[in-house]
Design a protein around this motif. Structure first.
Motif: not given
Length: 391
Positions: A34, A36, A151, A155
């Motif tokens: 996905q 960020d 992250k 995300k």
């Protein structure tokens, strides 16, 4: 005649499971894939654009893992983050380690619980307490031994806001363990995945729901509306029940694969796994012996009948049993890749099934022997759990 019926049943079960897993694999996204950043990159650089997220964890005798977990949470590159840890009556060095961490991370908020109120499990009370006075837009419930990729939260928030969701939960990587305990993980994870039916969770017409203790990210306003952990105060599977409460109240949720983003240590060996899962497995049958034994008998047939039948059956029956074994191996090959379990362990299906049956039978035996579930040094009577621990 018996072999024909048995062959038809088991090939039907494993064919259905294979189709279901294929649907899940095709529909469930990976968190690591996905974005960020929001579509408007300029807004992504603006810290006020990012809603405040509070990580809430309950810690009970976590001296081996709490430091690494907290450091990973503060190592997140999410620009608007709080962290709350509730020390639930720990008797080891957990409080001391949290004090040292507080010196290093002044924004870390620590609560210490010395007495457990009546009508609560230790963990549900700790999580409810940790979330009670937070003013953030999102609450991320996790466990005190879970670590995040820097992250992961960023995300997750982008995914939530992009898809207008109220709750997401993510599967973790499981690290460590012996060959045998990793094989048990493949069975355990497959059972949960097929039970969750995550490809149907978003549909309001489906009863499918999910909640995983390693990563339960829920909108704070939704959490308040469903009463926090109050309604599930005596639910040992609090993570799953939290997800169920969200779904029952008609909010939008999804499950993602968190491989590479979220990590939790797996049990060192099968006996350790059996002790740790003792409080959860009998719960799955609502503490009912007939239900537990019927479900276990059906699972026993599904797992072992193909290996017995292929030696004693013939013709079409033998082909059907071979097809059931092939479907089993295809399922657990995929689960091995998904969970990081070595293929030799994941494909040792009969051995792994024996391990999970041992864990289930031990959970039932210990609950009946004690007259309740022992968790965090407290005994909860089965009658009370049946009455107040289900939703």
């Amino acid at each position: 005649m018996v072999w024909t019926i048995l062959a038809t049943v088991v090939v039907g079960i494993w064919s259905y499971a294979l189709i279901l897993l294929w649907q899940i694999r095709s529909a469930v996204p990976y968190l690591r894939n996905q974005p960020d950043v929001f579509l408007d990159v300029a807004e992504s650089r603006n810290s006020s654009r990012w809603p405040r997220v509070t990580v809430v964890a309950a810690a009970r005798n976590e001296e081996r893992s709490i430091e690494g977990a907290v450091r990973s949470w503060f190592g997140s590159d999410y620009p608007n983050l709080n962290v709350v840890v509730v020390n639930d009556r720990s008797t080891d060095r957990t409080a001391e380690i949290l004090a040292d961490l507080n010196n290093h991370y002044p924004s870390l908020k620590v609560h210490h619980v010395t007495e457990l109120p009546e009508g609560w499990l230790g963990k549900t009370h700790a999580l409810h307490l940790g979330a009670s006075d937070m003013k953030s837009e999102w609450l991320l419930f996790t466990d005190a031994d879970v670590t995040f990729h820097p992250k992961a939260i960023r995300k997750a928030v982008v995914f939530l806001e992009t898809h207008r969701l109220d709750h997401i939960t993510c599967t973790p990587d499981s690290k460590g363990g012996t060959w045998a305990s990793k094989g048990l993980l493949s069975i355990f994870a497959a059972s949960l995945l097929l039970y969750f039916r995550p490809h149907k969770i978003l549909s309001p017409e489906s009863s499918a729901t999910a909640g995983i203790g390693a990563f339960n990210l829920v909108k704070t306003s939704v959490y308040r509306q469903i009463g926090g952990h109050l309604e599930i105060a005596l639910c040992t599977g609090d993570d799953l029940k939290l997800g169920k409460l969200v779904k029952l109240n008609h909010f939008r949720q999804m499950m993602l694969f968190g491989n590479g983003m979220i990590s939790v240590p797996w049990y060192k060996n099968v006996p350790e796994a059996a002790r740790a899962l003792e409080k959860n497995l009998f719960t799955a049958f609502n503490y009912s012996l007939p239900t537990a034994f019927f479900a276990s008998a059906c699972a026993f047939i599904a797992f072992f009948a193909p290996y017995i039948g292929i030696f004693f059956a013939s013709g079409f029956q033998e082909i059907s049993f071979a097809a059931a074994i092939a479907a089993q191996l295809a399922i657990f090959r995929y689960m091995g890749r998904l969970t990081g379990v070595p293929m030799t362990a994941a494909l040792s299906v009969p051995l792994n099934a024996m391990s999970i049956f041992y864990c289930v039978m031990r959970s039932i035996y210990m609950a009946k022997k004690r007259g309740g579930i022992m968790w965090r040094d407290n005994l909860y009577p089965l009658a009370e759990l049946r009455e107040k621990g289900k939703i």
